[in-house]
Design an enzyme around this catalytic site. Structure first.
Site, PDB file in Angstrom:
ATOM      1  CG  ASP A 159      -3.626   8.627 -12.414  1.00  0.00           C
ATOM      2  OD1 ASP A 159      -4.126   8.135 -11.379  1.00  0.00           O
ATOM      3  OD2 ASP A 159      -4.309   9.154 -13.323  1.00  0.00           O
ATOM      4  CG  ASP A 217      -2.000   1.070   1.130  1.00  0.00           C
ATOM      5  OD1 ASP A 217      -3.071   0.758   0.587  1.00  0.00           O
ATOM      6  OD2 ASP A 217      -1.761   2.201   1.592  1.00  0.00           O
ATOM      7  CG  ASN A 242      -4.406  11.365  -5.695  1.00  0.00           C
ATOM      8  OD1 ASN A 242      -3.718  11.431  -6.703  1.00  0.00           O
ATOM      9  ND2 ASN A 242      -5.122  10.297  -5.412  1.00  0.00           N
ATOM     10  CD  GLU A 267      -4.501   4.156  -1.630  1.00  0.00           C
ATOM     11  OE1 GLU A 267      -4.756   4.550  -0.482  1.00  0.00           O
ATOM     12  OE2 GLU A 267      -5.301   4.231  -2.580  1.00  0.00           O
TER      13      GLU A 267
END
Length: 327
Positions: free
Chosen positions: A216, A199, A207, A238
């Site tokens: 991304d 993770d 973000n 993620e």
């Protein structure tokens, strides 16, 4: 006006000639299995296909052919007579169709010297894609192979789209779990297998601060880093999963520790300065009588421990004990 019409006619004729030339070409190499009780028929049909560049395997025993097709995923076309044994041609078609339904492109053609509407209907109802008279003519056989090529190519692309995460190119969650279940069947209750859940730390902050395009890019960079070996998939957002069939948990712990360092060294292009990121890792192992869900759940618990005890670390689930692993 006549010059214009003549020009259009010449263009249309050239286009038709090009299309005819294309349709007459052999398909790209395919792996083809042929089943018939007659070695003469096998030799004749294989002799038509092999000069076209196809890889052909022949069988007189339908059960042996089915076993070969089952464990050889490169086979794209199965051509079988209806008059085979110990499995009948219809039984072989049915079994082959079940294989094709497990997300694998496979085109099934039946052959029979007695072509009638009943034979054709039974073959199609039993899972055949096509029907051809025995012995087939070369021109007709090559046309059937072009049709098989078109259909299996389309099937391959549809399977790829259905199984692949579009952002990363990794397996999506459903395909990942199916691959792991298949691997577990091969490993068995007493074999080694281990799992790693990964993770990205503080991904929401990435973000929020840098934008979703940078987020991304971070996901893609992590995926390229972790997609080294084993079965790898994006489980959502993620979070990613890695399963190592036939590998003990010590191997998974060592791999997770190395991946942690590699991710820590990544630099993602930002508007002004490169962006650093880290990942947390949870590791578990396959146990006798285990389920895939239980193995992944233990890795998820270990991942949660890694997150709540500081992030950027590897935690391993051993029985009921979660141990920290030094990077």
């Amino acid at each position: 006006m006549w010059a214009g019409r003549l020009g259009n006619m010449l263009i249309c004729r050239r286009h038709a000639d090009e299309q005819h030339e294309i349709s007459g070409r052999a398909t790209k190499d395919m792996h083809i299995v042929i089943v018939d009780t007659s070695r003469v028929v096998l030799k004749v049909v294989a002799g038509m296909l092999e000069p076209q560049g196809h890889n052909v395997d022949v069988f007189t025993d339908s059960q042996a052919a089915l076993d070969f097709v089952t464990y050889t995923p490169t086979v794209r076309v199965l051509i079988t007579s209806l008059e085979v044994r110990p499995l009948s041609g219809l039984e072989l078609c049915w079994s082959a169709r079940l294989i094709a339904e497990t997300n694998r492109p496979l085109y099934v053609i039946t052959m029979s010297s007695a072509r009638n509407s009943r034979n054709l209907a039974e073959a199609l109802d039993s899972g055949a894609d096509d029907f051809i008279e025995k012995p087939p003519g070369a021109e007709e056989l090559h046309a059937r192979m072009r049709a098989a090529d078109r259909l299996t190519t389309m099937q391959s692309e549809l399977i790829r789209l259905a199984e692949t995460d579009p952002l990363t190119g990794l397996l999506n969650r459903r395909a990942f779990l199916q691959r792991v279940r298949d691997a577990a069947d091969r490993v068995g209750n007493h074999g080694d297998m281990s799992a790693i859940l990964v993770d990205i730390d503080h991904f929401k902050r990435i973000n929020d601060e840098y934008g979703h395009d940078v987020g991304d890019a971070a996901i893609q960079s992590v995926c390229k880093t972790i997609a080294e070996e084993g079965i790898v998939g994006r489980l959502g957002g993620e979070e990613f999963g890695i399963v190592l069939p036939h590998r003990p948990v010590t191997d998974a712990e060592a791999l997770a520790s190395r991946l942690r360092r590699l991710v820590e060294a990544l630099r993602i292009r930002g508007a002004r300065t490169p962006i650093r990121l880290t990942c947390s890792f949870g590791v578990s192992q396959w146990s006798d009588g285990d389920t895939i869900e239980a193995m992944i759940k233990r890795a998820d618990i270990a991942l949660y421990e890694a997150k709540t005890t500081g992030r950027n670390r590897v935690m391993s689930a051993a029985a009921d004990l979660v141990l920290a692993r030094a990077g």
